[in-house]
Design an enzyme around this catalytic site. Sequence first.
Site, short mmCIF file in Angstrom:
data_model
loop_
_atom_site.label_atom_id
_atom_site.label_comp_id
_atom_site.label_asym_id
_atom_site.label_seq_id
_atom_site.Cartn_x
_atom_site.Cartn_y
_atom_site.Cartn_z
N ASP A 223 -4.32 -7.10 -5.82
CA ASP A 223 -5.16 -6.28 -4.61
C ASP A 223 -6.44 -7.10 -4.61
O ASP A 223 -6.97 -7.93 -5.72
CB ASP A 223 -5.58 -5.01 -5.25
N ASP A 262 -0.72 -7.81 -1.49
CA ASP A 262 -0.53 -6.41 -2.09
C ASP A 262 -1.48 -5.30 -1.53
O ASP A 262 -1.71 -5.04 -0.31
CB ASP A 262 -0.48 -6.60 -3.48
N ASP A 266 -7.28 -0.57 -4.36
CA ASP A 266 -6.25 0.27 -5.00
C ASP A 266 -7.00 1.12 -6.34
O ASP A 266 -7.63 0.28 -7.29
CB ASP A 266 -5.02 -0.43 -5.58
N ARG A 316 -1.15 3.75 4.00
CA ARG A 316 -1.95 3.93 2.84
C ARG A 316 -3.43 4.00 3.13
O ARG A 316 -4.27 3.09 2.65
CB ARG A 316 -1.57 3.06 1.73
#
Length: 442
Positions: A223, A262, A266, A316
């Site tokens: 990330d 990715d 996060d 997301r």
Amino acid sequence: MASPSHRRSLGRRRTALVSAAAVAAAGLGAIPFVMNANATPVELARQSLPAKDGWAASGSGTTGGSKADSAHVYTVSTRAQLAKVLGKGTDSTPKIIKVKGTIDANGGSSCADYAAGTGYSLAAYLKAYDPKTYGKKMPSGTQENAREAAEAKQKKNIVFKVPANTTIVGVPGTNAGIKGGSLQVQDVKNVIIRNLTFSATEDCFPQWDPTDGSSGEWNSNYDSVTLRGATNVWADHNTFTDAPNFDKSLKTYFGRKYQIHDGALDITNGSDLVTVERNVFTCHDKTMLIGSSDSDTKGKLRVTIHHNVWNGVVQRAPLARIGQIHLYNNLYDTGTLNGYQPKYSIDSRAKAQVVAEHNAWKLPSGAKVAKLLSGDGTGSIAGTGNLVNGKTTDIVAAYNSASSKKIKTTVNWKPTLTAGLQTSAKSLPTELLKTTGAGVLH
């Protein structure tokens, strides 16, 4: 729920936040200015999260490296310099790291350089694990071992571990950012990340997983910013993008996209008390994951997300599990951008308790409001005042009318840390485009 305490030492220099309304009245938009009691501006690098500004203001608040002495203030412009001042991520002495210009985390190394000497080649990997001959089982053996060895070489270069009590801030006017890198905030407390552009965070060596879904997937690591077991973190005025290598340029193997990206930001593994404020998330697929799995830590994952712009993100924004998440005054532009076609904005699952209020969505012609949300039938989304194309809309009702997995409309908590909350989202589509992302702060 009782409001968390906001204790402050009387010996500290007290600060005050100029209200968004006052700043706007001065013609400067809604950019935060922090001042001490004598109205003297506090240097950007030494600013702390203002009181009541989301979950990260809980307890002792989030001050990052604001108390750093002169010996622990650094200016870096290369990968080697950044790696040196961060060290192994274990020195909790307050420190300020000023990033000047754009740092190439790969340091000039290419994917071929990382693969050299490991025995890995993509052609050999594809031949070894073709599902038609290898079957639907996880790769193992010579080429998978070689892939892991090559991956380890890249990881050593591009992953930077951030210690507790650290501020990392871009120097204004220098196009400050990190290209191809991943900041890892793991099992530490009190971190501030501001005014940086995170771009091209890429995994040279995605792994094939034929068991992921019905058709398998290529899964990547890294990330741009990852919080794992982190507490009291403030991410403010950053820009996250896949540029210049957008997903539409990626090749397909075994019938699935060879995904090198990715997450953008996060928040997992029991991370807690996080404020994500005035960032731009653009041209990315799996943008923000809150909770690593349905069994992530209960009682944590408390996150505030406000005044951010989401533009050209697929999904997301965020995907939320378990925690208490407050989303307010965000702008979602759901048009397709550089090939990134949105699937949904917010996913509430695994009993997540989301309050989404006074956000604004821009939908292109023909797009359905019911597609703005997603869920597994256990998550909740409460909140009012959300606008879709300028019109007040009950987005949960729209979703529930079209889905068998209903999103619950009540939550078990009430947000109290709501600094800067605007009770109308009408101005967001124009205001936030001028006041979010890297390069705005001075």
